[in-house]
Design an enzyme around this catalytic site. Structure first.
Site, PDB file in Angstrom:
ATOM      1  N   LYS A   1      -5.955   7.327  11.283  1.00 42.16           N
ATOM      2  CA  LYS A   1      -7.617   7.083  11.591  1.00 42.16           C
ATOM      3  C   LYS A   1      -7.543   6.934  12.886  1.00 42.16           C
ATOM      4  CE  LYS A   1      -8.966   4.202   7.998  1.00 42.16           C
ATOM      5  NZ  LYS A   1     -10.025   2.660   7.765  1.00 42.16           N
TER       6      LYS A   1
ATOM      7  N   ASP B   1      -4.113   2.648  11.705  1.00 40.53           N
ATOM      8  CA  ASP B   1      -5.912   1.831  11.789  1.00 40.53           C
ATOM      9  C   ASP B   1      -6.234   1.566  12.772  1.00 40.53           C
ATOM     10  OD1 ASP B   1      -8.348   1.476  11.209  1.00 40.53           O
ATOM     11  OD2 ASP B   1      -8.501  -0.310  11.333  1.00 40.53           O
TER      12      ASP B   1
ATOM     13  N   GLY C   1       0.886  -1.652   0.623  1.00 36.08           N
ATOM     14  CA  GLY C   1      -0.219  -0.118  -0.173  1.00 36.08           C
ATOM     15  C   GLY C   1       0.517   1.729  -0.066  1.00 36.08           C
TER      16      GLY C   1
ATOM     17  N   ARG D   1      -6.367   0.199  -5.711  1.00 39.00           N
ATOM     18  CA  ARG D   1      -4.659   0.775  -5.684  1.00 39.00           C
ATOM     19  C   ARG D   1      -3.734   1.974  -6.561  1.00 39.00           C
ATOM     20  NH1 ARG D   1      -2.795  -2.521  -1.195  1.00 39.00           N
ATOM     21  NH2 ARG D   1      -2.954  -4.416  -1.461  1.00 39.00           N
TER      22      ARG D   1
ATOM     23  N   PHE E   1     -13.743   3.658   4.969  1.00 39.92           N
ATOM     24  CA  PHE E   1     -13.114   2.707   4.676  1.00 39.92           C
ATOM     25  C   PHE E   1     -12.318   3.656   2.902  1.00 39.92           C
ATOM     26  CE2 PHE E   1     -11.307  -0.989   2.014  1.00 39.92           C
ATOM     27  CZ  PHE E   1     -10.678  -1.535   3.057  1.00 39.92           C
ATOM     28  N   VAL E   2     -11.339   3.708   3.343  1.00 39.61           N
ATOM     29  CA  VAL E   2     -10.497   4.530   2.030  1.00 39.61           C
ATOM     30  C   VAL E   2     -10.007   3.230   1.122  1.00 39.61           C
ATOM     31  CG1 VAL E   2     -10.549   6.495   2.803  1.00 39.61           C
ATOM     32  CG2 VAL E   2      -8.737   5.187   3.565  1.00 39.61           C
TER      33      VAL E   2
ATOM     34  N   ASP F   1      -6.054  -0.350  -1.187  1.00 41.70           N
ATOM     35  CA  ASP F   1      -7.148  -1.766  -1.451  1.00 41.70           C
ATOM     36  C   ASP F   1      -8.015  -1.737  -1.021  1.00 41.70           C
ATOM     37  OD1 ASP F   1      -5.330  -3.240   0.141  1.00 41.70           O
ATOM     38  OD2 ASP F   1      -6.252  -4.351  -0.693  1.00 41.70           O
TER      39      ASP F   1
ATOM     40  N   GLU G   1       4.255   4.295   5.844  1.00 35.61           N
ATOM     41  CA  GLU G   1       2.993   3.704   5.653  1.00 35.61           C
ATOM     42  C   GLU G   1       2.053   3.960   5.310  1.00 35.61           C
ATOM     43  OE1 GLU G   1       1.106   0.440   5.300  1.00 35.61           O
ATOM     44  OE2 GLU G   1       0.820  -0.218   8.099  1.00 35.61           O
ATOM     45  N   ASP G   2       0.622   3.084   4.333  1.00 35.39           N
ATOM     46  CA  ASP G   2       0.132   4.039   4.032  1.00 35.39           C
ATOM     47  C   ASP G   2      -0.814   4.748   4.850  1.00 35.39           C
ATOM     48  OD1 ASP G   2      -1.462   1.719   4.460  1.00 35.39           O
ATOM     49  OD2 ASP G   2      -1.921   1.381   2.610  1.00 35.39           O
TER      50      ASP G   2
HETATM   51  P1  IMP Z   1      -3.608  -0.859  11.873  1.00 35.47           P
HETATM   52  O1  IMP Z   1      -2.930  -0.001  11.804  1.00 35.47           O
HETATM   53  O2  IMP Z   1      -2.598  -2.167  11.916  1.00 35.47           O
HETATM   54  O3  IMP Z   1      -4.729  -2.047  11.823  1.00 35.47           O
HETATM   55  O4  IMP Z   1      -3.380  -1.610  10.116  1.00 35.47           O
HETATM   56  C1  IMP Z   1      -3.278  -1.148   9.164  1.00 35.47           C
HETATM   57  C2  IMP Z   1      -3.466  -1.334   7.708  1.00 35.47           C
HETATM   58  O5  IMP Z   1      -5.174  -1.620   7.359  1.00 35.47           O
HETATM   59  C3  IMP Z   1      -3.183  -0.847   6.403  1.00 35.47           C
HETATM   60  O6  IMP Z   1      -1.991  -0.796   6.404  1.00 35.47           O
HETATM   61  C4  IMP Z   1      -4.281  -1.442   5.674  1.00 35.47           C
HETATM   62  O7  IMP Z   1      -3.540  -2.264   4.846  1.00 35.47           O
HETATM   63  C5  IMP Z   1      -5.063  -1.680   6.268  1.00 35.47           C
HETATM   64  N1  IMP Z   1      -6.473  -0.675   6.564  1.00 35.47           N
HETATM   65  C6  IMP Z   1      -6.553   0.064   7.311  1.00 35.47           C
HETATM   66  N2  IMP Z   1      -7.762   0.759   6.859  1.00 35.47           N
HETATM   67  C7  IMP Z   1      -8.246   0.971   5.932  1.00 35.47           C
HETATM   68  C8  IMP Z   1      -9.083   1.200   4.537  1.00 35.47           C
HETATM   69  O8  IMP Z   1      -9.490   1.957   5.081  1.00 35.47           O
HETATM   70  N3  IMP Z   1      -8.339   0.968   3.985  1.00 35.47           N
HETATM   71  C9  IMP Z   1      -7.983   0.181   3.177  1.00 35.47           C
HETATM   72  N4  IMP Z   1      -6.739   0.052   3.835  1.00 35.47           N
HETATM   73  C10 IMP Z   1      -7.100  -0.392   5.593  1.00 35.47           C
HETATM   74 MG    MG Z   2      -1.668  -2.180   4.311  1.00 37.65          MG
END
Ligand code: IMP
Ligand code: MG
Length: 189
Positions: free
Chosen positions: A139, A111, A51, A173, A160-161, A167, A107-108
């Protein structure tokens, strides 16, 4: 995937247009270039597949400091499994000499925070000289662990984006902006 698939029909609204992404990458590149100017250690951008590829590609070309590139592919098990907070490493670094490296994880989106929280710990345990994190999107309302990125492009609400690397089921993507996916796409109606 139908050959007539038109990604833009599935986007409810554009959340971060490409002009704003351009401003974000310029601002973050300036901050990073300033913070690491005259750094005696080797700066490494650790690009998290898949991502963060478009973000990293734009950001790195605006840096005025020398950097090396490395890649990892990781995923978080999420909060629902008993291994919550663990990360799965799908592709690892092939170097162990991290003690002279100042690593910036690219990182993209953040969450729950589990992925970057654990990956940061892992690289510190492997004796990296320093580890910081840089994310295009965050977020904060979704956080399950206390984690704050060092560099953040934009905080967004809990939607959700997709696009600009992000993706849904590996689609969207390549869009040049970040948009909110129409919930009908994932609710199947
Ligand atoms: P976390 O912070 O461990 O929950 O995970 C982050 C990962 O969740 C990101 O690298 C994305 O792959 C995925 N992710 C979280 N929110 C989104 C979204 O809104 N769209 C697409 N992928 C997301
Ligand atoms: Mg990811």
């Amino acid at each position: 995937m139908s050959p007539l698939f038109n990604a833009e029909d599935s986007i409810q609204k554009i959340l971060v247009p490409k002009e704003e992404i351009e401003e974000i990458t310029s601002r973050l590149a300036e901050q990073i270039s300033r913070d690491y100017a005259d750094d005696p250690y080797q700066v490494v951008l650790l690009i998290i597949l898949k991502g963060s590829v478009p973000f990293a590609a734009d950001l790195m070309r605006k840096l005025t400091i020398p950097v090396q590139l490395e890649f990892m592919k990781v995923s978080s098990y999420g909060a629902s499994t008993k291994s919550s907070g663990e990360i799965k490493i799908h592709l690892d670094l092939n170097r162990n000499d991290l003690q002279d490296l100042d690593i910036i994880i690219i990182e993209d989106i953040i969450d729950t925070g589990h992925t970057l929280n654990r990956l940061t710990q892992l690289l510190k345990n492997r004796n990296a000289h320093s580890v910081r994190t840089c994310t295009l999107l965050d977020k904060p309302s979704r956080r399950e662990v206390d984690f704050t990125p060092d560099y953040c492009g934009k905080q967004i609400p809990d939607e959700f984006v997709v696009g600009f690397g992000l993706d849904y089921n590996e689609e969207y993507r390549s869009l040049p902006y970040v948009g909110v996916l129409d919930p009908r796409v994932y609710s199947g109606s």
